[in-house]
Scaffold this motif. Structure first.
Motif, PDB file in Angstrom:
ATOM      1  N   HIS A  86      -9.716   8.416  -7.899  1.00 43.95           N
ATOM      2  CA  HIS A  86      -9.656   8.785  -6.479  1.00 43.95           C
ATOM      3  C   HIS A  86     -10.897   9.589  -6.092  1.00 43.95           C
ATOM      4  CE1 HIS A  86      -5.956   7.050  -5.397  1.00 43.95           C
ATOM      5  NE2 HIS A  86      -5.147   7.928  -5.949  1.00 43.95           N
ATOM      6  N   THR A  94      -5.068   4.006  -0.297  1.00 46.25           N
ATOM      7  CA  THR A  94      -6.073   5.052  -0.504  1.00 46.25           C
ATOM      8  C   THR A  94      -6.939   5.257   0.731  1.00 46.25           C
ATOM      9  OG1 THR A  94      -6.149   4.202  -2.755  1.00 46.25           O
ATOM     10  CG2 THR A  94      -7.736   5.904  -2.185  1.00 46.25           C
ATOM     11  N   GLY A 118      -2.062   2.844 -10.357  1.00 42.66           N
ATOM     12  CA  GLY A 118      -3.193   2.899  -9.434  1.00 42.66           C
ATOM     13  C   GLY A 118      -4.632   2.658  -9.867  1.00 42.66           C
ATOM     14  N   ASP A 152      -0.137  11.035  -4.532  1.00 43.40           N
ATOM     15  CA  ASP A 152      -0.103   9.601  -4.807  1.00 43.40           C
ATOM     16  C   ASP A 152       0.985   9.349  -5.848  1.00 43.40           C
ATOM     17  OD1 ASP A 152      -0.790   6.985  -4.627  1.00 43.40           O
ATOM     18  OD2 ASP A 152      -2.617   7.134  -5.828  1.00 43.40           O
ATOM     19  N   GLU A 153       1.728   8.296  -5.686  1.00 46.27           N
ATOM     20  CA  GLU A 153       2.802   7.961  -6.621  1.00 46.27           C
ATOM     21  C   GLU A 153       3.748   9.146  -6.788  1.00 46.27           C
ATOM     22  OE1 GLU A 153       2.942   5.009  -7.331  1.00 46.27           O
ATOM     23  OE2 GLU A 153       0.907   4.371  -6.922  1.00 46.27           O
TER      24      GLU A 153
HETATM   25 MG    MG Z   1      -3.041   3.675  -5.212  1.00 45.99          MG
END
Ligand code: MG
Ligand code: ADP
Length: 668
Positions: A309, A279, A528, A373-374
């Motif tokens: 996030h 991150t 996450g 992300d992911e």
């Molecule tokens: Mg992460």
């Protein structure tokens, strides 16, 4: 007319197929057997009593009904001796089982009694052969499914497109696709099954690789904009972070900054084990992009993760003028409208959200960087939609699915790859313990002490609610039990996929704010989540989870400087399952775990399992069929080069690109 109605008029059957995720004729014939059974004589019985033998009927069958169940018993002469054979729920066999009729029986022998699983009025010779075994839901047999498949193949016969060009088919001696499909569903010889599967896998990988290579070439020909920012400002920003970057984080950051400064478009894949700190790397990219005068978008697969996030970035950027917004489905229409306008006018610098970010109504003033992300949860098409929202959008894709670099290069062939190998220093490996237990009793005292000391706990369950079919521990029940025991002293929260996004967010926020101390959850928590004060995790029915999945889950604890604990509960008696849990006790490296996971998968699986969470293929297995994947990649590179050289390839490749829907499928 729906596709499935062409296979059967029974709406129950259609619904059953639908519930197996099979909606089209293609879905049906692409649902390949997961293994094959070979029928040959087993007599005398094997060690565990298994038999397969021919005999003939020497008595009139007797039938006994109980409710919906029936029990048929009949005497059979096998090799000059008499046996009593019992079979359940096959009363309809009775008219066929007349004296002297030849039958083949499969089942278990004990003494002179046989419990049959199959009894057919055919000789062993007629029966002999290889049979496909499918993964099916109850209510449909392998035989019936095979019939549907063959019907689907027949109806679709003229529409089955073989994407492998003929010269490559010749080169590898591959079968034509129709024949290969027919063979895997109606096997004649083991060798031919293997050959058929190879050509089907190759074709599947080739489509994927062509798409990837096409995207790569497109990108290389695309003009981007060089982003200009001051490295001094970046360094000043780094000093405001609560820690020093690890060496790998620095390397990845450098690569990203270099990409941003180039006049071409960045397309970088950043992988690192859970908790390795991706991150912060992405935030530095976002900062540089901001300094260069562009907007940035960070996209997460779930609202819970997007919200997290958002909080993290807000914290990182608190000493700057950056304006950050969170755009998720749960917002009111007014609030959304406000954000749309601010994005279009350029008032918002960085937006964090889910796929809501790339709806057509979302316009950006000057989008310069998109980070996902992911990413394996996002399709190629979705990524493209987001990229198309600006003139020169750079692209960073982050993933915590640890895979070897060679495989990453092959799977993400359209991207450059950065890897974060090492964990931030001071991080203690999560202490993982396996308990042969179905409750928390063995460590209840420890758990209480831990809560007493101010820590928070995750409790993971495999199911949301109780279900008679699967005896799994349910989150709802455990949450109730925990609440009865711990409240009002500690607060218990419940999180699962059936909750609305709003409810999920609110539970997560409360947990992050320590208003909830015990969070009972299904695997929605997997991706996450980062709550530093939660360092104790309990996983119920741990054998139900994949090893990599458990590794991802326990990556939620021990993320700060505190020691993390992950306790695995399992009543499994299966030795292999126990060994897998024990392996997790003694290993902490995601790469090693995914390797072990692969090596220990049952050899009975002809077609391999697809629980890796990577790009998913219907037939091929990216690990087991790695050589075919590589071959397809090399060929795709060759073909794409020809695309620009030879006219005859153009229309062919174009068809595949138009078929990008299937590329999308790989990553959904
Ligand atoms: Mg992460
Ligand atoms: P992931 O790679 O799984 O997304 P995160 O980016 O969420 O991991 O980082 C995991 C945790 O590690 C976070 O709590 C973050 O604050 C912390 N962290 C990241 N980088 C460092 C570092 N260099 N030193 C110490 N802690 C770090």
């Amino acid at each position: 007319m729906n596709d499935l109605s062409k296979l059967t008029t029974s709406t129950n059957r259609q619904a059953l197929l639908e519930s197996m995720g099979l909606h089209t004729l293609e879905d049906v014939y692409m649902h390949l057997p997961y293994r094959y059974d070979e029928v040959k004589e087993i007599w005398p019985a094997s060690e565990d009593g298994k038999i397969c033998v021919e005999g003939h009927i020497i008595s009139t069958p007797k039938i006994f009904f109980k409710g919906r169940f029936s029990r048929l018993s009949v005497k059979v002469k096998i090799k000059e001796e008499e046996y009593n054979v019992v079979i359940f729920n096959r009363h309809f066999l009775r008219p066929h089982l007349t004296m002297g009729v030849v039958v083949t029986i499969m089942g278990k022998l004990s003494g002179h009694a046989i419990t049959a699983s199959t009894m057919l009025t055919k000789s062993l010779d007629e029966m002999g052969g290889i049979y496909p075994i499918y993964s099916l839901k109850e209510g449909i047999t392998d035989k019936q499914f095979q019939k549907y498949v063959n019907k689907a193949l027949m109806i679709s016969s003229d529409h089955i497109v073989d994407f492998t060009p003929s010269e490559y088919k010749e080169k590898y001696h591959y079968m034509n696709k129709k024949d290969a499909l027919y063979e895997v569903h109606n096997p004649t010889q083991k060798e031919r099954i293997v050959e058929s599967l190879k050509s089907l896998k190759y074709e599947e990988f080739l489509k994927f690789q062509l798409t990837m290579q096409y995207i790569r070439v497109q990108r290389e020909n695309e003009a981007g904009e060089a982003k200009v920012f001051s490295h001094q400002d970046i360094n000043a920003f780094l000093k405001t972070l609560p820690y020093h970057l690890t060496k790998d984080q620095q390397e990845a950051t450098k690569a990203i900054l270099r990409d941003l400064e180039k006049p071409t478009i960045m397309y970088r894949f950043l992988q690192g084990d859970v908790g390795s700190g991706k991150t912060v790397v992405s935030s530095i990219g976002l900062y540089a992009n901001y300094l260069a005068g562009y907007q940035g978008a960070l996209m997460a697969p779930t609202e819970v993760l997007a919200a997290q996030h958002y909080r993290t970035l807000t914290q990182f950027f608190k000493n700057t003028d950056i304006k950050i917004a969170l755009l998720v489905g749960a917002l009111t229409p007014n609030k959304k409208e406000e954000i749309y306008q601010a994005l279009a006018s350029g008032d918002i610098d960085i937006v964090v959200g889910t796929h809501a970010l790339f709806q057509t109504k979302v316009q950006y003033k000057r989008l310069g960087l998109v980070i996902t992300d992911e990413q394996h949860r996002f399709g190629v098409k979705q990524r493209k939609a987001l990229k198309d929202k600006g003139k020169a959008v750079d692209f960073l894709v982050m993933s915590a699915t640890p895979i070897p670099r060679t495989l990453a290069l092959s799977l993400y062939g359209d991207m450059d790859v950065s890897t974060i190998h090492s964990m931030p220093s001071g991080r203690k490996p999560v202490i993982t313990k396996y308990f042969r237990s179905s409750s928390m009793k063995p460590f209840l005292k420890e758990l209480k002490d831990y809560l007493e000391s101010g820590g928070q706990v995750y409790v993971i369950c495999p199911a949301i609610e109780d279900n008679e079919d699967y005896q799994m521990t349910s989150a709802i029940k455990i949450a109730q039990g925990m609440a009865n025991y711990f409240e009002p002293h500690y607060h218990v929260g419940l999180l699962h996929g059936a909750l609305s996004d709003q409810d999920k967010n609110s539970v997560m926020e409360k947990f992050a704010a320590n208003q909830i101390q015990i969070l009972v959850s299904t695997t929605v928590i997997e991706v996450g989540i980062d709550v530093h004060n939660a360092n104790f995790m309990v996983i119920y029915d741990a054998e139900r989870f994949g090893m990599s999945q458990i590794h991802q889950l326990r990556g939620r604890v021990g993320r700060g400087s505190k020691q993390g604990y992950c306790y695995l509960l399992s009543k499994a008696t299966n030795e292999e399952a126990i060994e897998r849990l024990q392996f997790l006790e003694s290993h902490n490296d995601g790469f090693e775990i995914s390797r072990y996971d692969l090596e220990t998968r049952g050899p009975g699986e002809v077609l391999g399992s697809r629980q890796s969470g990577l790009a998913t293929f219907v037939i091929g297995d990216v690990f087991k069929d790695f050589d075919i994947l590589e071959m397809a990649r090399d060929d795709a590179v060759e073909m794409i080069e020809s695309y620009y050289k030879y006219d005859e390839y153009q229309s062919y490749i174009q068809t595949i690109i138009e078929n990008i829907k299937s590329a999308n499928d790989y990553m959904d």
